[in-house]
Design a protein around this motif. Structure first.
Motif, short mmCIF file in Angstrom:
data_model
loop_
_atom_site.label_atom_id
_atom_site.label_comp_id
_atom_site.label_asym_id
_atom_site.label_seq_id
_atom_site.Cartn_x
_atom_site.Cartn_y
_atom_site.Cartn_z
N VAL A 198 0.84 -1.20 0.00
CA VAL A 198 0.00 0.00 0.00
C VAL A 198 0.87 1.25 0.00
N ALA A 208 -6.47 0.08 -1.13
CA ALA A 208 -6.21 1.51 -1.39
C ALA A 208 -7.16 2.40 -0.60
N SER A 225 -7.10 -4.69 -4.55
CA SER A 225 -6.36 -3.43 -4.63
C SER A 225 -7.26 -2.25 -4.27
N SER A 250 -3.35 4.38 -2.28
CA SER A 250 -2.98 3.51 -3.39
C SER A 250 -2.58 2.13 -2.87
#
Length: 279
Positions: free
Chosen positions: A41, A161, A157, A50
Motif C-alpha cells: 500500500v 487503497a 487493490s 494507493s
C-alpha cells in the motif's frame, strides 16, 4: 522448443485436458488451489491512497484521488466513489488500444456493484455541506500484467487503497461559500465492510477452476465471481458466459470463498501495518 511446448502450440485443448484428467492444471495447482497474494500500500506518492496487488502473475495497481465536488440534487447529503478499471495493451496482447473493452467495462461495473451491494462506505460521511460540497473519490485500477482473475485482484487493490486514503479536514465558510483545507489532521475513510471475492472458471458442469489464469479462462466457458462479506454472508454474484449455474455449485463456490476472507483481509492488514512502520 520441447515436445510439450509443441503439443501445447498445435493442440492447446488436448494439452490442457490432459492435465485436468489428473485433477491439476498446467501451472501445477489443483483445481481449487489459489495463487499467492502480495499486497503493498501507498505505492503511488501522488495519490491520496494507493495499493499494488499481485495474484500469481496478475498485477494491478489502484490509485485514489480525492477531489471536492457538488452533490447531485437527488442526493444532496452524499459524496461519491467512482471506480474505473483500465486494461492497456502493455499488460496483455489480449487487449487493444482505444476505448475500454468489454472486460474493462465489466470489471468497472463489478466494483460499482460491490460498493452498492456491500454498503461499503457511508457516503453521507463524505458530505461537507449539503447541496454545496462533498468528497469525490476517483478510484482508478490499472492492470500492469494480466494472467487471469482480474476481478479478485481489482477488488483487493481497491479495498486496500481505500484503507490507505487520508482526507484533510475541510471547513466550509457559509458567508463566503469557500472551503478551507486543514493540513494539520488527516481523516481515514471508514469502511463499513471489507468484501472479498473468489472467481471460478467453469470448464464443464463437473470441473470448476478457482483463481483462474488467463489460460484457464481461455479453456473455460465463463466465469463466476462470488463476493462475500466478513461474516461470510453473500454480497453479490457476477457471472459471465452461458453455462448453467446450479444452486449446489453456487453453494460450493461460497464454501470455498469463505476460506479466502480471512486470508485476503489479513494480507491487507499486514500491508497497512508495514506501511505505517515505514512512515
Amino acid at each position: 522448443m520441447t515436445s510439450m511446448e509443441i503439443w501445447k502450440l498445435f493442440e492447446p485443448d488436448n494439452y490442457y485436458k490432459s492435465f485436468l484428467e489428473q485433477n491439476k492444471r498446467p501451472d501445477g495447482r489443483g483445481l481449487t488451489e489459489v495463487r499467492p497474494i502480495t499486497i503493498n500500500v501507498g505505492t503511488v506518492n501522488t495519490a491520496d491512497g494507493s495499493a499494488t496487488v499481485r495474484v500469481g502473475n496478475t498485477a494491478v495497481m489502484c490509485g485514489i484521488k480525492a477531489e471536492l465536488a457538488t452533490p447531485i440534487l437527488r442526493k444532496p447529503n452524499e459524496g461519491f466513489i467512482i471506480p474505473n478499471v483500465e486494461l492497456y495493451p502493455c499488460c496483455s496482447p489480449k487487449f487493444k488500444a482505444g476505448p475500454p473493452g468489454e472486460k474493462a467495462i465489466a470489471a468497472s461495473q463489478f466494483l460499482r456493484n460491490v460498493i452498492k451491494s456491500g454498503n461499503l462506505v457511508d457516503l453521507e460521511a463524505f458530505c461537507i455541506k449539503p447541496n454545496k460540497l462533498a468528497w469525490c473519490l476517483y478510484c482508478d485500477v490499472v492492470c500492469l500484467n494480466y494472467d487471469g482473475n482480474l476481478f479478485d485482484a481489482a477488488l483487493i487493490s481497491f479495498i486496500a487503497a481505500l484503507q490507505n486514503v487520508r482526507l484533510p479536514e475541510i471547513k466550509y465558510d457559509e458567508e463566503t461559500e469557500r472551503a478551507e483545507v486543514g493540513l494539520e489532521r488527516n481523516v481515514p475513510v471508514a469502511l463499513l465492510a471489507k468484501p472479498v471475492s473468489s472467481t471460478f472458471t467453469i470448464y464443464n458442469e463437473n470441473v470448476h477452476l478457482m483463481d483462474p489464469t488467463s489460460e484457464d479462462e481461455d479453456q473455460g466457458r465463463g466465469e463466476v465471481t462470488v463476493v462475500l462479506l466478513e461474516d461470510g454472508t453473500m454480497c453479490t454474484v457476477s457471472k459471465s458466459g452461458g453455462q448453467l449455474l446450479t444452486q449446489e455449485t453456487l453453494e460450493h463456490f461460497v464454501s470455498l470463498g469463505k476460506a479466502q476472507i480471512k486470508i485476503v483481509n489479513d494480507c491487507i492488514a499486514k500491508a497497512l501495518i508495514e506501511r505505517m512502520d515505514e512512515s
